[in-house]
Design an enzyme around this catalytic site. Structure first.
Site, PDB file in Angstrom:
ATOM      1  N   ASN A 128     -21.859 -16.905 -12.893  1.00  0.00           N
ATOM      2  CA  ASN A 128     -20.968 -15.898 -12.308  1.00  0.00           C
ATOM      3  C   ASN A 128     -20.741 -14.677 -13.192  1.00  0.00           C
ATOM      4  O   ASN A 128     -20.450 -13.592 -12.675  1.00  0.00           O
ATOM      5  CB  ASN A 128     -19.616 -16.562 -12.010  1.00  0.00           C
ATOM      6  CG  ASN A 128     -18.528 -15.551 -11.732  1.00  0.00           C
ATOM      7  OD1 ASN A 128     -18.460 -14.966 -10.661  1.00  0.00           O
ATOM      8  ND2 ASN A 128     -17.662 -15.326 -12.726  1.00  0.00           N
TER       9      ASN A 128
ATOM     10  N   TYR B 281     -26.068  -1.773 -11.831  1.00  0.00           N
ATOM     11  CA  TYR B 281     -25.467  -2.932 -11.169  1.00  0.00           C
ATOM     12  C   TYR B 281     -26.303  -3.376  -9.968  1.00  0.00           C
ATOM     13  O   TYR B 281     -26.634  -4.565  -9.829  1.00  0.00           O
ATOM     14  CB  TYR B 281     -24.036  -2.609 -10.732  1.00  0.00           C
ATOM     15  CG  TYR B 281     -23.309  -3.779 -10.120  1.00  0.00           C
ATOM     16  CD1 TYR B 281     -22.665  -4.710 -10.928  1.00  0.00           C
ATOM     17  CD2 TYR B 281     -23.258  -3.952  -8.741  1.00  0.00           C
ATOM     18  CE1 TYR B 281     -21.993  -5.795 -10.369  1.00  0.00           C
ATOM     19  CE2 TYR B 281     -22.592  -5.032  -8.176  1.00  0.00           C
ATOM     20  CZ  TYR B 281     -21.962  -5.944  -8.991  1.00  0.00           C
ATOM     21  OH  TYR B 281     -21.302  -7.022  -8.436  1.00  0.00           O
TER      22      TYR B 281
ATOM     23  N   LYS C  10     -28.451  -6.937  -9.402  1.00  0.00           N
ATOM     24  CA  LYS C  10     -28.234  -7.879  -8.310  1.00  0.00           C
ATOM     25  C   LYS C  10     -29.485  -8.031  -7.440  1.00  0.00           C
ATOM     26  O   LYS C  10     -29.742  -9.118  -6.902  1.00  0.00           O
ATOM     27  CB  LYS C  10     -27.030  -7.450  -7.468  1.00  0.00           C
ATOM     28  CG  LYS C  10     -25.707  -7.494  -8.224  1.00  0.00           C
ATOM     29  CD  LYS C  10     -25.428  -8.877  -8.814  1.00  0.00           C
ATOM     30  CE  LYS C  10     -24.068  -8.951  -9.500  1.00  0.00           C
ATOM     31  NZ  LYS C  10     -23.767 -10.296 -10.037  1.00  0.00           N
TER      32      LYS C  10
END
Length: 264
Positions: free
Chosen positions: A89, A162, A166
């Site tokens: 996470n 970012y 992802k």
């Protein structure tokens, strides 16, 4: 649901990680609470998990540092004997327009959000392969849940590092699932949409900001960390034993691109 299983949640002292660690403990798992800063917060999560009658351990480690990751897994195996569930996470943002983004900003996000997931998944997979399936604990030899984002499919201007990280998590997860599936290891991802966490506080903490954000969410509410925690808990359980290499979007419909509801 997870009684007797051993879980590690990275970035577990706040936000989605905190809620997930607590949810796994509530479901019966012993939990390692990884953190990189704020030990007091991590120890508070440990106390909350122990309140469910299971074991918990706070462990400080930067997931982008190979030596710290291997040390964390060694301590977990020493303390709990094995690992059954990894929730990768830990993540962060370092936002800037593409033309102004520094290499340091780019590298930090890739190192934590993508390389960190690789390092943790690699170490978990080694133990899963060594131990194999343990009847009565789980039908699988191990479960890895990668924390992705709606931005694995939705471009995000001003957040190039970012979104790229992802997008990388998507291929990381799917390739791991393909490679490890024959050994009884399930690898999947959860992709949150807009969630009330410290990382995106500016997007929801004022009524004006929340109104603008809700335009992107057909379900018309901002998600809570517990929404993600519930999804991870079920995905890590034998209820989802035949789910392999899948991204579960928990986003209130954000990936439906609501602007097109009225023709775009």
């Amino acid at each position: 649901m997870l009684r007797g299983q051993k879980a590690l949640v990275t970035g577990a002292n706040s936000g989605i990680g905190l809620a997930t660690a607590i949810a796994l403990g509530r479901a019966g798992a012993d939990v390692v609470v990884n953190y990189v800063s704020d030990r007091d917060a991590a120890e508070d999560v440990v106390r909350r998990i122990e309140g469910f009658g299971v074991r918990a351990l706070a462990y400080e480690a930067d997931v982008s540092d190979e030596a710290q990751v291997t040390g964390m897994f060694a301590r977990m195996l020493e303390e709990f004997g094995t690992i059954d569930i990894l929730v990768a996470n830990a993540g962060l943002q370092r936002d800037a327009p593409a033309t102004e983004m520094t290499l340091a900003q780019w590298q930090k996000v890739i190192d934590v959000n993508l390389t960190g997931q690789f390092l943790c998944a690699r170490e978990a997979a080694k133990e899963f392969l060594r131990r194999g399936v343990v009847p009565g604990v789980s039908r699988s030899a191990g479960k890895i849940v990668c924390m992705s984002s709606v931005h694995q499919v939705i471009p995000w201007s001003g957040h190039l590092n970012y979104a790229s990280s992802k997008g990388g998590v998507l291929m990381l997860m799917e390739t791991l699932a393909q490679e490890l599936g024959p050994s009884g290891i399930r690898v999947n991802a959860v992709a949150p949409g807009a969630i009330r966490t410290p990382i995106n506080r500016a997007a929801w903490e004022t009524p004006e900001a929340e109104r603008d954000l809700l335009k992107l969410i057909p379900y018309r509410r901002v998600g809570d960390p517990e929404d993600i925690a519930s999804a991870v808990t079920v995905l890590a359980s034998d209820l989802m034993d035949y789910v392999v290499g899948t991204t579960l979007f928990v986003d209130g419909g954000m990936t439906l691109f609501p602007g097109f509801a009225t023709g775009g």
